[in-house]
Design an enzyme around this catalytic site. Sequence first.
Site, short mmCIF file in Angstrom:
data_model
loop_
_atom_site.label_atom_id
_atom_site.label_comp_id
_atom_site.label_asym_id
_atom_site.label_seq_id
_atom_site.Cartn_x
_atom_site.Cartn_y
_atom_site.Cartn_z
N GLY A 10 0.85 -1.19 0.00
CA GLY A 10 0.00 0.00 0.00
C GLY A 10 0.88 1.23 0.00
O GLY A 10 2.11 1.13 0.03
N TYR A 13 1.80 5.50 5.02
CA TYR A 13 0.81 5.78 6.08
C TYR A 13 -0.42 4.87 6.02
O TYR A 13 -1.43 5.12 6.69
CB TYR A 13 0.33 7.25 6.05
CG TYR A 13 1.43 8.24 5.81
CD1 TYR A 13 2.41 8.45 6.77
CD2 TYR A 13 1.50 8.95 4.61
CE1 TYR A 13 3.44 9.36 6.55
CE2 TYR A 13 2.52 9.85 4.38
CZ TYR A 13 3.49 10.05 5.35
OH TYR A 13 4.50 10.94 5.11
N THR A 17 3.32 -1.23 8.30
CA THR A 17 4.17 -1.61 9.44
C THR A 17 3.31 -2.01 10.63
O THR A 17 3.62 -3.00 11.32
CB THR A 17 5.13 -0.45 9.80
OG1 THR A 17 5.95 -0.19 8.65
CG2 THR A 17 6.03 -0.81 10.96
N GLU A 84 9.71 -2.86 4.84
CA GLU A 84 10.34 -1.98 3.83
C GLU A 84 11.07 -2.78 2.75
O GLU A 84 12.19 -2.44 2.37
CB GLU A 84 11.34 -1.03 4.51
CG GLU A 84 10.74 -0.22 5.66
CD GLU A 84 10.12 1.09 5.25
OE1 GLU A 84 9.58 1.20 4.12
OE2 GLU A 84 10.16 2.01 6.08
N CYS A 140 -6.87 9.80 2.32
CA CYS A 140 -6.28 10.76 1.38
C CYS A 140 -6.06 12.09 2.08
O CYS A 140 -6.98 12.67 2.66
CB CYS A 140 -7.20 10.95 0.16
SG CYS A 140 -6.61 12.25 -0.94
N TYR A 169 6.37 13.46 1.91
CA TYR A 169 5.37 12.61 1.27
C TYR A 169 3.99 12.73 1.93
O TYR A 169 3.88 12.84 3.15
CB TYR A 169 5.78 11.14 1.40
CG TYR A 169 7.08 10.77 0.72
CD1 TYR A 169 7.14 10.59 -0.66
CD2 TYR A 169 8.25 10.57 1.46
CE1 TYR A 169 8.33 10.21 -1.28
CE2 TYR A 169 9.44 10.19 0.85
CZ TYR A 169 9.47 10.01 -0.52
OH TYR A 169 10.64 9.62 -1.13
P1 ADP Z 1 3.04 2.41 6.79
O1 ADP Z 1 4.07 1.43 7.26
O2 ADP Z 1 2.13 1.86 5.71
O3 ADP Z 1 3.62 3.73 6.38
P2 ADP Z 1 2.30 2.68 9.57
O4 ADP Z 1 1.79 1.38 10.11
O5 ADP Z 1 3.69 3.07 9.89
O6 ADP Z 1 2.04 2.71 7.98
O7 ADP Z 1 1.41 3.87 10.08
C1 ADP Z 1 0.00 3.82 10.09
C2 ADP Z 1 -0.47 4.93 11.02
O8 ADP Z 1 -0.18 6.20 10.46
C3 ADP Z 1 -1.95 4.96 11.23
O9 ADP Z 1 -2.33 4.08 12.28
C4 ADP Z 1 -2.21 6.42 11.63
O10 ADP Z 1 -2.03 6.58 13.02
C5 ADP Z 1 -1.07 7.17 10.96
N1 ADP Z 1 -1.46 8.00 9.81
C6 ADP Z 1 -0.90 9.18 9.50
N2 ADP Z 1 -1.40 9.68 8.36
C7 ADP Z 1 -2.31 8.80 7.91
C8 ADP Z 1 -3.17 8.74 6.76
N3 ADP Z 1 -3.19 9.72 5.84
N4 ADP Z 1 -3.97 7.65 6.61
C9 ADP Z 1 -3.94 6.67 7.54
N5 ADP Z 1 -3.17 6.68 8.64
C10 ADP Z 1 -2.35 7.72 8.83
P1 TMP Z 2 6.43 3.64 4.90
O1 TMP Z 2 5.78 2.93 3.73
O2 TMP Z 2 6.64 2.74 6.06
O3 TMP Z 2 5.73 4.89 5.25
O4 TMP Z 2 7.92 4.02 4.47
C1 TMP Z 2 8.27 4.27 3.14
C2 TMP Z 2 9.71 4.72 3.04
O5 TMP Z 2 10.06 4.73 1.65
C3 TMP Z 2 9.97 6.13 3.54
O6 TMP Z 2 11.26 6.20 4.14
C4 TMP Z 2 9.97 6.97 2.29
C5 TMP Z 2 10.49 6.04 1.25
N1 TMP Z 2 10.00 6.22 -0.13
C6 TMP Z 2 10.90 6.16 -1.18
O7 TMP Z 2 12.10 5.97 -0.97
N2 TMP Z 2 10.44 6.31 -2.46
C7 TMP Z 2 9.12 6.50 -2.76
O8 TMP Z 2 8.76 6.61 -3.94
C8 TMP Z 2 8.18 6.55 -1.66
C9 TMP Z 2 6.73 6.75 -1.92
C10 TMP Z 2 8.67 6.41 -0.35
MG MG Z 3 6.14 1.34 7.36
ZN ZN Z 4 -8.33 12.38 -2.45
#
Ligand code: ADP
Ligand code: TMP
Ligand code: MG
Ligand code: ZN
Length: 184
Positions: A10, A13, A17, A84, A140, A169
């Site tokens: 996905g 955010y 994770t 990651e 979004c 981002y």
């Molecule tokens: P990922 O690893 O996909 O980046 P995380 O598990 O680290 O996601 O983070 C998810 C958390 O981020 C959610 O539980 C919420 O608290 C927070 N969050 C921040 N911005 C958003 C967003 N736009 N949509 C959903 N959750 C968000």
């Molecule tokens: P996240 O999916 O756990 O939020 O972390 C994504 C990581 O990947 C974050 O460090 C930003 C990085 N990233 C890139 O390097 N290239 C990309 O195109 C995007 C969207 C994120």
């Molecule tokens: Mg993550």
């Molecule tokens: Zn939108």
Amino acid sequence: NSGSLVVIVGPMYSGKTSELISFIEIYTLGKKKIKVFKPKIDYRYNNTQIVSHSKSAVDAIAITKPKEILTYLQGNENAVFIDEVQFLDETLREVVLQMIESGIDVYCAGLDLSFKANPFIVTALLMAHADNIIKKKAVCHECGEYRGTLTYKFVGNGDEIDIGGFDKYIAVCRDCYLKLKQKN
Ligand code: ADP
Ligand code: TMP
Ligand code: MG
Ligand code: ZN
């Protein structure tokens, strides 16, 4: 018995994770043997933990090359978790297949698409072998709908590997992604 492969994908955010950490909790509660890995490139927060945007964290081993994973295995693991995955090279595919074939459940989380909406090949390869793909969505950032499937980068260079968070981002839906791209 073979293990199975679950791939969690996905935009940023979307809770990838967090979802990985919930599976870690399930195995830990069941007193199963597990190992958690992450690429060393992601220095965000802490090099020896995987950390979600909502700040929950689990200890992890930082690796540079997928093959290193095998050197950490003791042969009694029930499951291996990797966060990651988009930052690891494509040999991760062989390493993951080898683990599944030897009976280990493997859970991988990572970005399916870069901010340019290009697939990360390593994630695509893992999805092709997966027993189960969990596709997460984010809220979004532009319209507030729970339809965020893409990541938009609003600063910096065009580098598709660029560590960051809210400084660079946002998660967006397809319509808002297209609108933002037309504007800029
Ligand atoms: P990922 O690893 O996909 O980046 P995380 O598990 O680290 O996601 O983070 C998810 C958390 O981020 C959610 O539980 C919420 O608290 C927070 N969050 C921040 N911005 C958003 C967003 N736009 N949509 C959903 N959750 C968000
Ligand atoms: P996240 O999916 O756990 O939020 O972390 C994504 C990581 O990947 C974050 O460090 C930003 C990085 N990233 C890139 O390097 N290239 C990309 O195109 C995007 C969207 C994120
Ligand atoms: Mg993550
Ligand atoms: Zn939108």
